[in-house]
Motif scaffolding. Structure first.
Motif, PDB file in Angstrom:
ATOM      1  N   TRP A   1     -74.123 -39.716  30.484  1.00 45.35           N
ATOM      2  CA  TRP A   1     -74.772 -40.535  29.460  1.00 45.35           C
ATOM      3  C   TRP A   1     -73.772 -41.009  28.409  1.00 45.35           C
ATOM      4  N   SER A   2     -72.790 -40.162  28.102  1.00 40.51           N
ATOM      5  CA  SER A   2     -71.767 -40.573  27.135  1.00 40.51           C
ATOM      6  C   SER A   2     -70.941 -41.734  27.676  1.00 40.51           C
ATOM      7  N   PHE A   3     -70.686 -41.734  28.993  1.00 41.72           N
ATOM      8  CA  PHE A   3     -69.951 -42.851  29.592  1.00 41.72           C
ATOM      9  C   PHE A   3     -70.765 -44.142  29.507  1.00 41.72           C
TER      10      PHE A   3
ATOM     11  N   HIS B   1     -63.674 -32.862  40.119  1.00 40.59           N
ATOM     12  CA  HIS B   1     -63.096 -31.516  40.188  1.00 40.59           C
ATOM     13  C   HIS B   1     -63.725 -30.592  39.144  1.00 40.59           C
ATOM     14  N   MET B   2     -63.911 -31.108  37.930  1.00 39.46           N
ATOM     15  CA  MET B   2     -64.505 -30.296  36.871  1.00 39.46           C
ATOM     16  C   MET B   2     -65.940 -29.911  37.214  1.00 39.46           C
ATOM     17  N   TYR B   3     -66.713 -30.870  37.744  1.00 42.32           N
ATOM     18  CA  TYR B   3     -68.090 -30.571  38.121  1.00 42.32           C
ATOM     19  C   TYR B   3     -68.142 -29.559  39.264  1.00 42.32           C
ATOM     20  N   GLY B   4     -67.202 -29.674  40.199  1.00 39.71           N
ATOM     21  CA  GLY B   4     -67.153 -28.708  41.296  1.00 39.71           C
ATOM     22  C   GLY B   4     -66.878 -27.303  40.802  1.00 39.71           C
ATOM     23  N   VAL B   5     -65.927 -27.184  39.868  1.00 39.22           N
ATOM     24  CA  VAL B   5     -65.614 -25.868  39.295  1.00 39.22           C
ATOM     25  C   VAL B   5     -66.807 -25.318  38.532  1.00 39.22           C
ATOM     26  N   LEU B   6     -67.477 -26.183  37.761  1.00 34.60           N
ATOM     27  CA  LEU B   6     -68.656 -25.740  37.012  1.00 34.60           C
ATOM     28  C   LEU B   6     -69.768 -25.272  37.945  1.00 34.60           C
ATOM     29  N   CYS B   7     -69.983 -26.018  39.022  1.00 35.41           N
ATOM     30  CA  CYS B   7     -71.038 -25.639  39.971  1.00 35.41           C
ATOM     31  C   CYS B   7     -70.733 -24.303  40.630  1.00 35.41           C
ATOM     32  N   ILE B   8     -69.489 -24.131  41.069  1.00 35.17           N
ATOM     33  CA  ILE B   8     -69.113 -22.870  41.715  1.00 35.17           C
ATOM     34  C   ILE B   8     -69.225 -21.708  40.736  1.00 35.17           C
ATOM     35  N   GLY B   9     -68.721 -21.910  39.514  1.00 34.45           N
ATOM     36  CA  GLY B   9     -68.809 -20.851  38.509  1.00 34.45           C
ATOM     37  C   GLY B   9     -70.242 -20.504  38.155  1.00 34.45           C
ATOM     38  N   MET B  10     -71.097 -21.529  38.035  1.00 34.57           N
ATOM     39  CA  MET B  10     -72.496 -21.281  37.708  1.00 34.57           C
ATOM     40  C   MET B  10     -73.208 -20.553  38.845  1.00 34.57           C
ATOM     41  N   ILE B  11     -72.909 -20.934  40.078  1.00 32.68           N
ATOM     42  CA  ILE B  11     -73.535 -20.268  41.225  1.00 32.68           C
ATOM     43  C   ILE B  11     -73.135 -18.797  41.277  1.00 32.68           C
TER      44      ILE B  11
ATOM     45  N   PHE C   1     -59.345 -40.522  36.696  1.00 31.06           N
ATOM     46  CA  PHE C   1     -60.317 -39.865  35.819  1.00 31.06           C
ATOM     47  C   PHE C   1     -61.528 -39.353  36.588  1.00 31.06           C
ATOM     48  N   TYR C   2     -62.080 -40.148  37.487  1.00 34.42           N
ATOM     49  CA  TYR C   2     -63.297 -39.746  38.194  1.00 34.42           C
ATOM     50  C   TYR C   2     -63.030 -38.630  39.199  1.00 34.42           C
TER      51      TYR C   2
ATOM     52  N   SER D   1     -61.363 -52.230  26.444  1.00 28.77           N
ATOM     53  CA  SER D   1     -60.932 -51.102  27.263  1.00 28.77           C
ATOM     54  C   SER D   1     -60.942 -49.842  26.412  1.00 28.77           C
ATOM     55  N   GLN D   2     -61.590 -48.840  26.899  1.00 25.78           N
ATOM     56  CA  GLN D   2     -61.732 -47.596  26.146  1.00 25.78           C
ATOM     57  C   GLN D   2     -61.383 -46.422  27.049  1.00 25.78           C
ATOM     58  N   SER D   3     -60.575 -45.525  26.531  1.00 33.98           N
ATOM     59  CA  SER D   3     -60.140 -44.379  27.328  1.00 33.98           C
ATOM     60  C   SER D   3     -61.260 -43.356  27.424  1.00 33.98           C
ATOM     61  N   HIS D   4     -61.391 -42.788  28.608  1.00 37.94           N
ATOM     62  CA  HIS D   4     -62.386 -41.747  28.825  1.00 37.94           C
ATOM     63  C   HIS D   4     -61.783 -40.388  28.486  1.00 37.94           C
ATOM     64  N   HIS D   5     -62.643 -39.468  28.165  1.00 40.46           N
ATOM     65  CA  HIS D   5     -62.187 -38.106  27.909  1.00 40.46           C
ATOM     66  C   HIS D   5     -63.244 -37.132  28.409  1.00 40.46           C
TER      67      HIS D   5
END
Length: 268
Positions: free
Chosen positions: A19-21, A57-67, A51-52, A32-36
């Motif tokens: 949603w922030s994107f 990668h970040m979402y994958g790590v979060l999913c694995i950690g949450m599981i 970036f994507y 042009s705006q840099s993503h973070h």
């Protein structure tokens, strides 16, 4: 419920990031705006170009950690619930072993009483042993988890007040509030389960006190006396000799986190 909450929390994090994107795109259509990323990471690549991939990668790590976190917590809660069931069985056996027809006690009734009381004492002992074994098996993890939650909650609370005073970056503010809510809930669940174990253990002794044990034969009263003497020693689930699992201890940890935040905020 534990699994659903973990999935919902992860889903909200992902939706907030996306949603922030979308909001950034709507605000600056031709600029042009840099993503973070909300989680600061360092990649030795061009962050704008990849970036994507970094986001994936970040979402994958979060999913694995949450599981892993949800699976471990669910397994531990299941074992502790099983222990609560053992305490209930012990209470049931004591109650129905003693509350039989005590006015006309036959040899068969005496045998029934003594066998059920001995079985109840053994179940109670096994339940206490199992609950302590479970806590000791996860002792290092629970110790690090509890200390980390206190530090995490304190620093996030400090950051929330910084954002609130500057009145900007609403997305980060919302995300930090959600992090604090999730961490507080996990710590509350851990202490609540420990409190539940203690309450079931105390219920065994309250059952012994409330039954008509004084009408039983003398040798059965002596057996019950050993069980009553066990209540003089407080039963707690201790983690590393520092933390005790209980709802009261959860409130103490929350107060400590707020106190640490007050000290940090006053010395800035």
């Amino acid at each position: 419920a534990f699994l659903v909450f973990g999935i919902c929390g992860l889903f909200i994090i992902i939706i907030t990031q996306i949603w922030s994107f979308i909001a950034d795109v709507n605000i600056s259509m031709n600029m042009s705006q840099s993503h973070h990323l909300f989680i600061l990471t360092e990649y030795f690549v061009n962050q704008e170009k990849y970036f994507y991939w970094m986001l994936l990668h970040m979402y994958g790590v979060l999913c694995i950690g949450m599981i892993i976190m949800v699976a471990t917590g669910t397994m531990l809660i299941s074992y502790l619930q099983y222990t609560c069931g053992m305490f209930k069985i012990a209470s049931y056996r004591i109650k129905h072993a003693v509350n039989i027809n005590t006015k006309n006690i036959t040899l068969e009734n005496k045998v029934f009483m003594i066998e059920n009381i001995i079985c109840a004492i053994d179940i109670h002992r096994q339940a206490m042993k199992l609950s302590k074994h479970l806590v000791s098996s996860f002792e290092i993890t629970l110790l690090c988890f509890t200390g980390g939650i206190v530090v995490f909650f304190t620093l996030n609370l400090y950051r929330v007040f910084q954002i609130a005073s500057s009145k900007n970056n609403f997305n980060e503010f919302f995300l930090l509030i959600m992090y604090m809510a999730i961490s507080s809930l996990y710590m509350f669940l851990a202490n609540y389960m420990a409190q539940n174990i203690i309450d079931h253990n105390n219920h065994v002794f309250s059952t012994v006190y409330n039954v008509k044990w004084y009408r039983t034969p003398l040798h059965i009263q002596k057996v019950i006396l050993f069980l009553l003497q066990r209540n003089t020693k407080k039963f707690v689930l201790n983690v590393g000799g520092i933390f005790e699992g209980s709802v009261e201890h959860f409130a103490t940890l929350m107060k400590a986190s707020v106190s640490y935040f007050t000290v940090i905020y006053s010395t800035r």
